[in-house]
Enzyme design. Structure first.
Site, PDB file in Angstrom:
ATOM      1  N   ALA A 197      53.627 122.547  31.925  1.00  0.00           N
ATOM      2  CA  ALA A 197      55.027 122.769  31.554  1.00  0.00           C
ATOM      3  C   ALA A 197      55.196 122.208  30.146  1.00  0.00           C
ATOM      4  O   ALA A 197      54.442 121.322  29.726  1.00  0.00           O
ATOM      5  CB  ALA A 197      55.939 122.030  32.528  1.00  0.00           C
TER       6      ALA A 197
ATOM      7  N   GLY B 254      51.409 122.552  35.167  1.00  0.00           N
ATOM      8  CA  GLY B 254      51.945 123.876  35.497  1.00  0.00           C
ATOM      9  C   GLY B 254      50.914 124.979  35.306  1.00  0.00           C
ATOM     10  O   GLY B 254      51.007 126.033  35.940  1.00  0.00           O
TER      11      GLY B 254
ATOM     12  N   GLU C 197      48.942 124.912  38.390  1.00  0.00           N
ATOM     13  CA  GLU C 197      49.821 125.447  39.443  1.00  0.00           C
ATOM     14  C   GLU C 197      49.967 126.968  39.329  1.00  0.00           C
ATOM     15  O   GLU C 197      50.042 127.667  40.342  1.00  0.00           O
ATOM     16  CB  GLU C 197      51.189 124.761  39.369  1.00  0.00           C
ATOM     17  CG  GLU C 197      51.101 123.294  39.799  1.00  0.00           C
ATOM     18  CD  GLU C 197      52.334 122.492  39.431  1.00  0.00           C
ATOM     19  OE1 GLU C 197      52.727 122.519  38.239  1.00  0.00           O
ATOM     20  OE2 GLU C 197      52.913 121.843  40.316  1.00  0.00           O
TER      21      GLU C 197
ATOM     22  N   GLU D  83      50.242 115.010  35.966  1.00  0.00           N
ATOM     23  CA  GLU D  83      51.652 114.597  35.908  1.00  0.00           C
ATOM     24  C   GLU D  83      51.851 113.091  36.045  1.00  0.00           C
ATOM     25  O   GLU D  83      52.766 112.534  35.445  1.00  0.00           O
ATOM     26  CB  GLU D  83      52.468 115.330  36.991  1.00  0.00           C
ATOM     27  CG  GLU D  83      52.713 116.802  36.699  1.00  0.00           C
ATOM     28  CD  GLU D  83      51.605 117.738  37.139  1.00  0.00           C
ATOM     29  OE1 GLU D  83      50.524 117.243  37.533  1.00  0.00           O
ATOM     30  OE2 GLU D  83      51.804 118.962  37.097  1.00  0.00           O
TER      31      GLU D  83
END
Ligand code: COA
Length: 260
Positions: A66, A111, A114, A134
């Site tokens: 992200a 992300g 993911e 993270e």
């Protein structure tokens, strides 16, 4: 929709979606996620597409996570919305009626990992690196990592990756079942296209029904899943592709599937 953060191309029945922010290692900001969802839905709605490939621009990164600039501005309430939005986009990827292959050409972190996990198949180039870093930022995976990683590599390995924030290289990702297949550096996309070609040569109704049955696995118990499989099997038996596939076998010739 016009795309500014990704490239969308259709060619040889493949929709190729390339996340295109190489100066930010293809980090996913809000606008990129909006475009990604639109691109996946567009490919699903296109009569000239059978398989979708998602990759990153350049040779360094698939997606490095992200966008940390946007992430850093979240608070408790907006943070939950931030996670729900990313989850919604990746669920759209996972629920795609057409197969989605991730061509992981470099870093797939946070992300990015993911996103790869939401794809149905992952091809890892030799220089690919997977991780959920993270915890290094004081946060947890929020785009489905805690759920999908554990389902794909098992609870223990998911715990190790998420709790340490360590990256794994392509070989290790392959060993633990995170990557389906390895490719040389710069070759993830070609390998993904080759695999897509093989899938495209099959009966597309059967491909999509197979995917629908597979998508039930994390949602259903065995009894319900088996009942669904039998119902989808019945639907497959009613198709022209089924008649053609079985007749071609018996006639000792190649089938000519029409996707009907
Ligand atoms: N969000 C926003 N920008 C990012 C980013 C992210 N997730 N990942 C990389 N970038 C940006 C960097 O800030 C840098 O931008 P700049 O040139 O404007 O300073 C550019 O991409 C290149 O990254 P850089 O860190 O200089 O490359 P590197 O080769 O030294 O390191 C990584 C590569 C992937 C190890 C490192 O960029 C990294 O750790 N990124 C964050 C990974 C992460 O924590 N992802 C999870 C987010 S929830």
């Amino acid at each position: 929709m016009e795309y500014t953060n990704l490239l969308y191309e259709e060619d040889q029945r493949i929709a190729q979606i390339t996340i295109n922010r190489p100066d930010k290692l293809n980090a996913l900001n809000h606008d990129t996620l909006v475009e990604l969802k639109d691109a996946v839905l567009t490919a699903n709605g296109s009569d000239t597409v059978d398989v979708i490939i998602i990759t990153g621009s350049g040779e360094k990164a698939f997606v490095a996570g992200a966008d940390i600039g946007e992430l850093s501005a979240q608070d408790a309430v907006r943070g939950q919305r931030f996670a729900l939005f990313g989850q919604d986009v990746f669920t759209t990827v996972e629920q795609s009626a057409k197969p989605v292959i991730a061509a992981v050409n470099g870093f797939a972190l946070g992300g990015g990992c993911e996103l790869a996990l939401a794809c149905h198949i992952r091809i890892a180039a030799e220089n690919a690196r997977f991780g959920q870093p993270e915890v290094n930022l004081g946060v947890i995976p929020g785009y489905g990592g805690t759920q999908r990683l554990a389902r794909i590599v098992g609870q223990g390995r998911a715990a190790e990756l998420i709790l340490t924030g360590d990256m794994v290289d392509a070989k290790e990702a392959h060993r633990i079942g995170l990557a389906n297949r390895l490719a040389d550096k710069g070759e993830a996309l070609n390998t993904a296209r080759e695999m897509a070609g093989k899938i495209i040569s099959k009966g597309q109704v059967a491909v999509r029904l197979s995917l629908e049955a597979l998508r039930c696995v994390p949602q259903m118990g065995l009894r319900e899943g088996l009942a669904t499989e039998a119902a989808l099997f019945g639907i497959a038996c009613g198709t022209e592709d089924f008649k053609e596939g079985t007749a071609a076998f018996l006639d000792k010739r190649k089938p000519d599937f029409t996707g009907k």
